[in-house]
Design an enzyme around this catalytic site. Structure first.
Site, PDB file in Angstrom:
ATOM      1  N   GLY A 191      -0.332   6.820   2.362  1.00 20.05           N
ATOM      2  CA  GLY A 191      -0.291   7.808   1.276  1.00 20.05           C
ATOM      3  C   GLY A 191      -1.462   9.052   1.386  1.00 20.05           C
ATOM      4  O   GLY A 191      -2.292   8.839   2.299  1.00 20.05           O
ATOM      5  N   ASP A 311      -7.633   4.041  -3.783  1.00 24.45           N
ATOM      6  CA  ASP A 311      -7.576   2.921  -4.404  1.00 24.45           C
ATOM      7  C   ASP A 311      -8.923   2.360  -4.182  1.00 24.45           C
ATOM      8  O   ASP A 311      -9.329   1.428  -5.001  1.00 24.45           O
ATOM      9  CB  ASP A 311      -6.471   1.907  -3.918  1.00 24.45           C
ATOM     10  N   MET A 354      -3.503   5.583 -10.216  1.00 25.31           N
ATOM     11  CA  MET A 354      -3.055   4.888  -9.073  1.00 25.31           C
ATOM     12  C   MET A 354      -3.914   3.688  -9.090  1.00 25.31           C
ATOM     13  O   MET A 354      -5.017   3.626  -9.570  1.00 25.31           O
ATOM     14  CB  MET A 354      -3.159   5.460  -7.725  1.00 25.31           C
ATOM     15  N   GLY A 355      -3.656   2.554  -8.054  1.00 22.06           N
ATOM     16  CA  GLY A 355      -4.270   1.508  -7.907  1.00 22.06           C
ATOM     17  C   GLY A 355      -3.221   0.226  -7.796  1.00 22.06           C
ATOM     18  O   GLY A 355      -2.816  -0.447  -8.866  1.00 22.06           O
ATOM     19  N   GLU A 410      -1.555   1.438 -12.048  1.00 21.03           N
ATOM     20  CA  GLU A 410      -0.328   1.386 -11.645  1.00 21.03           C
ATOM     21  C   GLU A 410      -0.036  -0.411 -11.464  1.00 21.03           C
ATOM     22  O   GLU A 410       1.098  -0.801 -11.636  1.00 21.03           O
ATOM     23  CB  GLU A 410       0.194   1.956 -10.646  1.00 21.03           C
ATOM     24  N   MET A 463      -0.750  14.551  -8.420  1.00 26.60           N
ATOM     25  CA  MET A 463      -1.593  15.589  -8.508  1.00 26.60           C
ATOM     26  C   MET A 463      -2.910  15.307  -8.286  1.00 26.60           C
ATOM     27  O   MET A 463      -3.551  15.937  -7.552  1.00 26.60           O
ATOM     28  CB  MET A 463      -1.489  15.996 -10.272  1.00 26.60           C
ATOM     29  N   ARG A 465      -3.792  12.721  -5.738  1.00 17.07           N
ATOM     30  CA  ARG A 465      -3.791  12.563  -4.549  1.00 17.07           C
ATOM     31  C   ARG A 465      -3.903  13.814  -3.641  1.00 17.07           C
ATOM     32  O   ARG A 465      -4.394  13.538  -2.471  1.00 17.07           O
ATOM     33  CB  ARG A 465      -2.509  11.724  -4.255  1.00 17.07           C
TER      34      ARG A 465
HETATM   35  N1  LIG Z   1       0.317  -5.478   9.711  1.00 18.52           N
HETATM   36  C1  LIG Z   1       0.538  -4.326  10.032  1.00 18.52           C
HETATM   37  N2  LIG Z   1       0.608  -4.457  11.537  1.00 18.52           N
HETATM   38  C2  LIG Z   1       0.734  -3.069  12.010  1.00 18.52           C
HETATM   39  N3  LIG Z   1       1.017  -2.045  11.573  1.00 18.52           N
HETATM   40  C3  LIG Z   1       0.992  -1.725  10.189  1.00 18.52           C
HETATM   41  C4  LIG Z   1       0.725  -3.156   9.354  1.00 18.52           C
HETATM   42  N4  LIG Z   1       0.681  -2.871   8.169  1.00 18.52           N
HETATM   43  C5  LIG Z   1       1.115  -1.789   8.142  1.00 18.52           C
HETATM   44  N5  LIG Z   1       1.318  -0.944   9.228  1.00 18.52           N
HETATM   45  C6  LIG Z   1       1.654   0.233   9.356  1.00 18.52           C
HETATM   46  O1  LIG Z   1       0.885   1.085   8.945  1.00 18.52           O
HETATM   47  C7  LIG Z   1       1.067   2.476   8.671  1.00 18.52           C
HETATM   48  C8  LIG Z   1       0.434   2.424   7.026  1.00 18.52           C
HETATM   49  O2  LIG Z   1       0.854   1.322   6.066  1.00 18.52           O
HETATM   50  P1  LIG Z   1       0.829   1.460   4.511  1.00 18.52           P
HETATM   51  O3  LIG Z   1       1.994   2.206   4.266  1.00 18.52           O
HETATM   52  O4  LIG Z   1       0.963   0.049   4.174  1.00 18.52           O
HETATM   53  O5  LIG Z   1      -0.413   2.309   4.299  1.00 18.52           O
HETATM   54  P2  LIG Z   1      -2.008   2.112   4.166  1.00 18.52           P
HETATM   55  O6  LIG Z   1      -2.494   2.503   5.443  1.00 18.52           O
HETATM   56  O7  LIG Z   1      -1.985   0.445   3.613  1.00 18.52           O
HETATM   57  O8  LIG Z   1      -2.484   3.143   3.120  1.00 18.52           O
HETATM   58  P3  LIG Z   1      -2.279   3.456   1.522  1.00 18.52           P
HETATM   59  O9  LIG Z   1      -3.580   2.991   0.866  1.00 18.52           O
HETATM   60  O10 LIG Z   1      -1.651   4.812   1.286  1.00 18.52           O
HETATM   61  O11 LIG Z   1      -1.259   2.221   1.138  1.00 18.52           O
HETATM   62  C9  LIG Z   1       2.551   2.320   8.472  1.00 18.52           C
HETATM   63  O12 LIG Z   1       3.043   3.218   9.470  1.00 18.52           O
HETATM   64  C10 LIG Z   1       2.922   0.751   8.703  1.00 18.52           C
HETATM   65  O13 LIG Z   1       3.967   0.642   9.469  1.00 18.52           O
HETATM   66  O1  LIG Z   2       4.184   6.985  -3.588  1.00 17.58           O
HETATM   67  P1  LIG Z   2       3.685   6.640  -2.186  1.00 17.58           P
HETATM   68  O2  LIG Z   2       3.464   7.728  -1.223  1.00 17.58           O
HETATM   69  O3  LIG Z   2       4.326   5.310  -1.487  1.00 17.58           O
HETATM   70  O4  LIG Z   2       2.259   6.205  -2.664  1.00 17.58           O
HETATM   71  C1  LIG Z   2       1.982   5.237  -3.575  1.00 17.58           C
HETATM   72  C2  LIG Z   2       0.732   4.457  -3.236  1.00 17.58           C
HETATM   73  O5  LIG Z   2      -0.420   5.027  -2.796  1.00 17.58           O
HETATM   74  C3  LIG Z   2      -1.517   4.636  -3.071  1.00 17.58           C
HETATM   75  O6  LIG Z   2      -2.251   5.461  -4.006  1.00 17.58           O
HETATM   76  C4  LIG Z   2      -2.057   3.971  -1.933  1.00 17.58           C
HETATM   77  O7  LIG Z   2      -2.632   4.932  -1.193  1.00 17.58           O
HETATM   78  C5  LIG Z   2      -0.989   3.220  -4.145  1.00 17.58           C
HETATM   79  O8  LIG Z   2      -1.895   2.918  -5.327  1.00 17.58           O
HETATM   80  C6  LIG Z   2       0.304   3.463  -4.717  1.00 17.58           C
HETATM   81  O9  LIG Z   2       1.056   2.547  -4.893  1.00 17.58           O
END
Ligand SMILES: Nc1ncnc2c1ncn2[C@@H]1O[C@H](COP(=O)(O)OP(=O)(O)OP(=O)(O)O)[C@@H](O)[C@H]1O
Ligand SMILES: O=P(O)(O)OC[C@H]1O[C@](O)(CO)[C@@H](O)[C@@H]1O
Ligand SMILES: [Mg+2]
Length: 539
Positions: A191, A311, A354-355, A410, A463, A465
């Site tokens: 995100g 988060d 968020m969270g 959340e 808003m 983010r």
């Molecule tokens: N275990 C994993 N191994 C390889 N790729 C992964 C894994 N988990 C997630 N990804 C990849 O990493 C990218 C981002 O993952 P995700 O959507 O969970 O966001 P995030 O990095 O945790 O950030 P956010 O805090 O916004 O959730 C995605 O493109 C997803 O396919």
């Molecule tokens: O609506 P999106 O883009 O999937 O993102 C929501 C998520 O992003 C986060 O802020 C993590 O980046 C979470 O707290 C929330 O669940």
């Protein structure tokens, strides 16, 4: 592994590590709580009672448990040695022992990009301002004298001091990449988060200072490696000069995407040998997998992460970039909810922040605003209904104060909602909307008790983010972006960079994503929040 000699390890004093029994005082009640090991990273699970401090079991992220025998007079040294190993950072020489190191082209006195390399690389020989590979940062800085001290993490009953050193971040005198041979790529996944553009900007600027000319952005996260319609974006100081003035990501973000081997195929095709990955837990899991795959294929590549999550759920770090800004913005929403509630007859303002797993934003914004009467986070169980429920307290607040403000994270109250098992493209569980739920339950409840209330619901999620980073996050992003580049040039890979006890450090990726960091309900900070809101336990 670091190529130089191991860090100095001493083990004479006492500092704690893993937590054990903690005396919790909450609203006049005292209870002895035996806490489960919060951190596999902390590495030790604690024994069932204080009197049984004889063995502690080290949990290795899903791998086999290593038991620490506390009766062994050398257990501290052993623990420290194990810790050093766990937090050692992978280096290119692990795979290429003969990799040549050259003098750094990052001249500490130069203000503009290096132009010429003919006749050797410029280096400042008189003033030595580089980071030594053996410099370390202390991970834990409080020496708890008792397991009953708030937040204490102890291995043994004396809360013995155990030193835990991690690698200091920053420019090294020797580098393992020749700038003219580098193709660096930057990618932003997950995100949005305030500060993404600031980090991109500083990675590009620092790469240019080293002398790198071939810098690209991969559009829309990992997807950009496989989608043929998405083309690389050439990056330079000129392109990124003003991008930090707006929020979002210049490169775009996405969830989901191609497999790790597809990503590494694409990196090989494109000739990328430095990859900077900005993202949260999921993105870092991906970055680590990419690093491992590159090693398997014997590719001389540096993969460096910069943790991005509003988060704030990444382990070990003081905070992640964007979090401060998110709290500041969240405060504005809370203030609006307060004004609305306070200006209405029996007004109730509800704000959802968020969270997903962690209530840091809700807790900190509640604390910062001082206008919240009830703060609900995923880490602390509560009931809505019943004699100790949230609604009963809300009624009391309306009767005594005339208005009230609720702040919910959340991920709070998910046990009270119907499960859908829905997942997003990255495999993250799509949460039920607890904000809407509590709004509806509030309206229903007050109708039932025949008390007129005016409920206003604010969900400022996107808003918050999307705003640009505030000054403090801007500085954090600057340091993290620069250090990411220094780490890559120093030959490290599979690492991430963070602020730890106000210093900057490199950590191996698996240690920071072992599980999401969460608010400790026994922490001073959560208790401060409770003191501020004045809310009782809702159980
Ligand atoms: N275990 C994993 N191994 C390889 N790729 C992964 C894994 N988990 C997630 N990804 C990849 O990493 C990218 C981002 O993952 P995700 O959507 O969970 O966001 P995030 O990095 O945790 O950030 P956010 O805090 O916004 O959730 C995605 O493109 C997803 O396919
Ligand atoms: O609506 P999106 O883009 O999937 O993102 C929501 C998520 O992003 C986060 O802020 C993590 O980046 C979470 O707290 C929330 O669940
Ligand atoms: Mg995540």
């Amino acid at each position: 592994m670091d190529t130089l000699s191991p860090p100095i390890i001493t083990s004479t004093l006492s500092i704690p590590y893993s937590n054990s029994s903690v005396l919790v005082r909450s609203h006049g009640l005292s209870s002895l709580i035996l806490r489960k090991p919060r951190s596999p990273a902390a590495n030790l699970s604690l024994i069932s009672s204080r009197s049984s401090f004889t063995r502690a079991s080290a949990v290795e992220h899903g791998k086999s448990s290593v038991s620490i025998d506390l009766s062994d007079p050398n257990w501290k040294r052993k623990y420290e040695r194990e810790f050093e190993e766990r937090f050692s950072i992978p280096h290119i020489t692990d795979v290429f022992p003969d990799a040549e190191a050259i003098r750094s082209t990052f001249c500490l006195k130069m203000r503009s990009p290096t132009e010429e390399f003919v006749g050797g690389y410029p280096s400042d020989e008189e003033w030595h301002g580089y980071i030594n590979n053996n410099d370390r940062v202390l991970l834990k800085v409080i020496s708890y004298s008792s397991p009953t001290s708030a937040g204490a993490e102890c291995i043994d009953s004396d809360c013995s001091w155990v030193e835990q050193w991690i690698h200091r971040a920053g420019p090294r005198e020797k580098i393992y990449f020749r700038p003219e041979q580098v193709k660096a790529a930057i990618i932003t996944c997950g995100g949005l988060c305030p500060g993404l553009n600031d980090v991109i900007r500083h990675i590009v600027i620092t790469l240019e200072i080293y002398g790198v000319k071939n810098i690209v952005g991969i559009p829309f996260g990992y997807k950009g490696f496989s989608d043929k319609d998405l083309t690389e974006m050439p990056l330079s100081r000129k392109v990124v000069q003003n991008i930090h003035l707006s929020g979002g990501s210049l490169l775009g973000v996405s969830r989901g995407g191609p497999s790790v081997s597809e990503i590494v195929d694409s990196m090989e095709e494109r000739g990328i040998n430095m990859l900077f990955v900005l993202g949260g837990n999921g993105t870092h899991a991906g970055a680590n997998a990419i690093h491992n795959e590159c090693r398997k294929r014997k590719m001389k590549v540096a993969v460096v992460g910069v943790p991005k999550t509003i988060d704030n759920d990444i382990l070990h770090m003081d905070k992640t970039f964007g979090f401060d800004t998110a709290v500041e913005e969240a405060q504005r929403a809370i203030n609006s909810a307060y004004i609305e509630a306070h200006s209405a007859y029996h007004g109730i303002g509800i704000v959802k922040l968020m969270g997903r797993n962690s209530g840091f934003i809700a807790m900190q914004a509640s604390l910062a605003s001082g206008q919240v009467d009830i703060c609900l986070i995923p880490e602390v169980p509560f009931n809505i209904h019943g004699p100790n429920g949230v609604l009963k307290h809300l009624k009391y607040l309306i009767e005594t104060k005339g208005s009230a403000v609720i702040c919910v994270a959340e991920g709070a109250g998910q046990n009270l909602l119907e499960k859908t098992n829905a997942k997003d493209a990255s495999g993250n569980t799509i949460l039920g909307d607890f904000g809407v739920h509590i709004q509806q339950e509030t309206k229903k409840y007050f109708k039932e008790v025949s008390m007129p209330v005016d409920v206003k619901y604010i969900d400022p999620t996107y808003m918050i983010r999307a705003v640009r980073a505030n000054a403090s996050d801007g500085i954090l992003c600057t340091v993290l972006g620069q250090n990411a580049v220094h780490g890559a040039f120093a030959g490290y890979s599979g690492i991430t960079v963070g602020i730890i006890n106000t210093h900057y450090a490199y950590l191996p990726i698996p240690e920071v994503i072992a599980y999401p960091k969460s608010v400790d309900p026994n922490s001073r900070m959560w208790h401060r929040c409770l003191t501020s809101t004045g809310q009782p336990d809702f159980i």
